[in-house]
Design a protein around this motif. Structure first.
Motif, PDB file in Angstrom:
ATOM      1  N   MET A   1      40.240  52.482  45.064  1.00 14.46           N
ATOM      2  CA  MET A   1      40.369  51.176  44.465  1.00 14.46           C
ATOM      3  C   MET A   1      39.884  50.144  45.482  1.00 14.46           C
ATOM      4  O   MET A   1      40.205  50.222  46.653  1.00 14.46           O
ATOM      5  CB  MET A   1      41.826  50.915  44.084  1.00 14.46           C
ATOM      6  N   LEU A   2      39.122  49.177  45.017  1.00 13.23           N
ATOM      7  CA  LEU A   2      38.697  48.039  45.818  1.00 13.23           C
ATOM      8  C   LEU A   2      39.404  46.811  45.280  1.00 13.23           C
ATOM      9  O   LEU A   2      39.651  46.696  44.086  1.00 13.23           O
ATOM     10  CB  LEU A   2      37.178  47.857  45.716  1.00 13.23           C
ATOM     11  N   GLU A   3      39.724  45.873  46.164  1.00 12.78           N
ATOM     12  CA  GLU A   3      40.519  44.721  45.769  1.00 12.78           C
ATOM     13  C   GLU A   3      39.920  43.440  46.332  1.00 12.78           C
ATOM     14  O   GLU A   3      39.422  43.409  47.444  1.00 12.78           O
ATOM     15  CB  GLU A   3      41.934  44.910  46.315  1.00 12.78           C
ATOM     16  N   ALA A   4      39.969  42.370  45.547  1.00 11.91           N
ATOM     17  CA  ALA A   4      39.592  41.025  45.977  1.00 11.91           C
ATOM     18  C   ALA A   4      40.565  40.070  45.315  1.00 11.91           C
ATOM     19  O   ALA A   4      41.307  40.445  44.415  1.00 11.91           O
ATOM     20  CB  ALA A   4      38.153  40.716  45.564  1.00 11.91           C
ATOM     21  N   SER A   5      40.559  38.817  45.750  1.00  9.42           N
ATOM     22  CA  SER A   5      41.473  37.861  45.142  1.00  9.42           C
ATOM     23  C   SER A   5      40.775  36.537  44.857  1.00  9.42           C
ATOM     24  O   SER A   5      39.774  36.200  45.468  1.00  9.42           O
ATOM     25  CB  SER A   5      42.685  37.631  46.048  1.00  9.42           C
ATOM     26  N   ALA A   6      41.334  35.820  43.892  1.00 13.98           N
ATOM     27  CA  ALA A   6      40.907  34.474  43.533  1.00 13.98           C
ATOM     28  C   ALA A   6      42.183  33.690  43.291  1.00 13.98           C
ATOM     29  O   ALA A   6      43.283  34.261  43.293  1.00 13.98           O
ATOM     30  CB  ALA A   6      40.034  34.498  42.280  1.00 13.98           C
ATOM     31  N   ALA A   7      42.074  32.413  43.070  1.00 11.37           N
ATOM     32  CA  ALA A   7      43.264  31.592  42.846  1.00 11.37           C
ATOM     33  C   ALA A   7      44.072  32.141  41.674  1.00 11.37           C
ATOM     34  O   ALA A   7      43.602  32.177  40.550  1.00 11.37           O
ATOM     35  CB  ALA A   7      42.849  30.160  42.578  1.00 11.37           C
ATOM     36  N   GLY A   8      45.266  32.638  41.967  1.00 10.55           N
ATOM     37  CA  GLY A   8      46.171  33.095  40.920  1.00 10.55           C
ATOM     38  C   GLY A   8      45.972  34.497  40.397  1.00 10.55           C
ATOM     39  O   GLY A   8      46.636  34.901  39.461  1.00 10.55           O
ATOM     40  N   ALA A   9      45.062  35.278  41.007  1.00  8.66           N
ATOM     41  CA  ALA A   9      44.809  36.615  40.467  1.00  8.66           C
ATOM     42  C   ALA A   9      44.222  37.550  41.510  1.00  8.66           C
ATOM     43  O   ALA A   9      43.664  37.112  42.504  1.00  8.66           O
ATOM     44  CB  ALA A   9      43.856  36.538  39.286  1.00  8.66           C
ATOM     45  N   LEU A  10      44.362  38.831  41.236  1.00  2.00           N
ATOM     46  CA  LEU A  10      43.690  39.880  42.003  1.00  2.00           C
ATOM     47  C   LEU A  10      42.630  40.509  41.118  1.00  2.00           C
ATOM     48  O   LEU A  10      42.839  40.662  39.916  1.00  2.00           O
ATOM     49  CB  LEU A  10      44.675  40.974  42.425  1.00  2.00           C
ATOM     50  N   ASP A  17      36.146  59.792  40.656  1.00  2.00           N
ATOM     51  CA  ASP A  17      35.060  60.760  40.845  1.00  2.00           C
ATOM     52  C   ASP A  17      33.752  60.076  41.234  1.00  2.00           C
ATOM     53  O   ASP A  17      32.682  60.361  40.694  1.00  2.00           O
ATOM     54  CB  ASP A  17      34.861  61.613  39.589  1.00  2.00           C
ATOM     55  N   ASP A  18      33.859  59.131  42.186  1.00  2.00           N
ATOM     56  CA  ASP A  18      32.694  58.392  42.701  1.00  2.00           C
ATOM     57  C   ASP A  18      31.978  57.548  41.650  1.00  2.00           C
ATOM     58  O   ASP A  18      30.798  57.234  41.797  1.00  2.00           O
ATOM     59  CB  ASP A  18      31.694  59.341  43.369  1.00  2.00           C
ATOM     60  N   ARG A  19      32.676  57.179  40.575  1.00  2.00           N
ATOM     61  CA  ARG A  19      32.107  56.322  39.529  1.00  2.00           C
ATOM     62  C   ARG A  19      33.074  55.189  39.244  1.00  2.00           C
ATOM     63  O   ARG A  19      34.286  55.387  39.238  1.00  2.00           O
ATOM     64  CB  ARG A  19      31.872  57.102  38.233  1.00  2.00           C
ATOM     65  N   PHE A  20      32.523  54.010  38.991  1.00  2.00           N
ATOM     66  CA  PHE A  20      33.378  52.899  38.596  1.00  2.00           C
ATOM     67  C   PHE A  20      34.028  53.246  37.266  1.00  2.00           C
ATOM     68  O   PHE A  20      33.363  53.658  36.330  1.00  2.00           O
ATOM     69  CB  PHE A  20      32.577  51.614  38.428  1.00  2.00           C
ATOM     70  N   SER A  21      35.349  53.117  37.185  1.00  2.00           N
ATOM     71  CA  SER A  21      36.008  53.464  35.932  1.00  2.00           C
ATOM     72  C   SER A  21      36.454  52.232  35.155  1.00  2.00           C
ATOM     73  O   SER A  21      36.317  52.195  33.948  1.00  2.00           O
ATOM     74  CB  SER A  21      37.180  54.410  36.173  1.00  2.00           C
ATOM     75  N   TYR A  22      37.006  51.216  35.844  1.00  2.00           N
ATOM     76  CA  TYR A  22      37.287  49.963  35.147  1.00  2.00           C
ATOM     77  C   TYR A  22      37.577  48.847  36.137  1.00  2.00           C
ATOM     78  O   TYR A  22      37.860  49.066  37.299  1.00  2.00           O
ATOM     79  CB  TYR A  22      38.401  50.097  34.118  1.00  2.00           C
ATOM     80  N   LEU A  23      37.468  47.622  35.617  1.00  2.00           N
ATOM     81  CA  LEU A  23      37.671  46.401  36.376  1.00  2.00           C
ATOM     82  C   LEU A  23      38.840  45.669  35.748  1.00  2.00           C
ATOM     83  O   LEU A  23      38.904  45.517  34.528  1.00  2.00           O
ATOM     84  CB  LEU A  23      36.398  45.547  36.296  1.00  2.00           C
ATOM     85  N   GLU A  24      39.783  45.225  36.577  1.00  2.00           N
ATOM     86  CA  GLU A  24      40.969  44.555  36.048  1.00  2.00           C
ATOM     87  C   GLU A  24      41.180  43.225  36.761  1.00  2.00           C
ATOM     88  O   GLU A  24      41.101  43.143  37.977  1.00  2.00           O
ATOM     89  CB  GLU A  24      42.187  45.440  36.258  1.00  2.00           C
TER      90      GLU A  24
END
Length: 45
Positions: A1-10, A17-24
């Motif tokens: 999992m990779l993580e970043a943040s913005a005002a009020g959210a992550l 399996d080395d593939r992007f599965s979803y973005l939340e």
């Protein structure tokens, strides 16, 4: 999992399996709501 943040959210990018599965976009509090996805330039890692 990779993580970043913005005002009020992550922003979470899940990788399976080395593939992007979803973005939340996960609000940091119960009152947060987003009418549209924040611009990529607003995120920090």
């Amino acid at each position: 999992m990779l993580e970043a943040s913005a005002a009020g959210a992550l922003l979470l990018l899940f990788v399976d399996d080395d593939r992007f599965s979803y973005l939340e976009l996960a609000p940091l509090d119960d009152d947060a709501s987003f009418a549209e996805f924040p611009a990529a330039s607003t995120f920090t890692s």
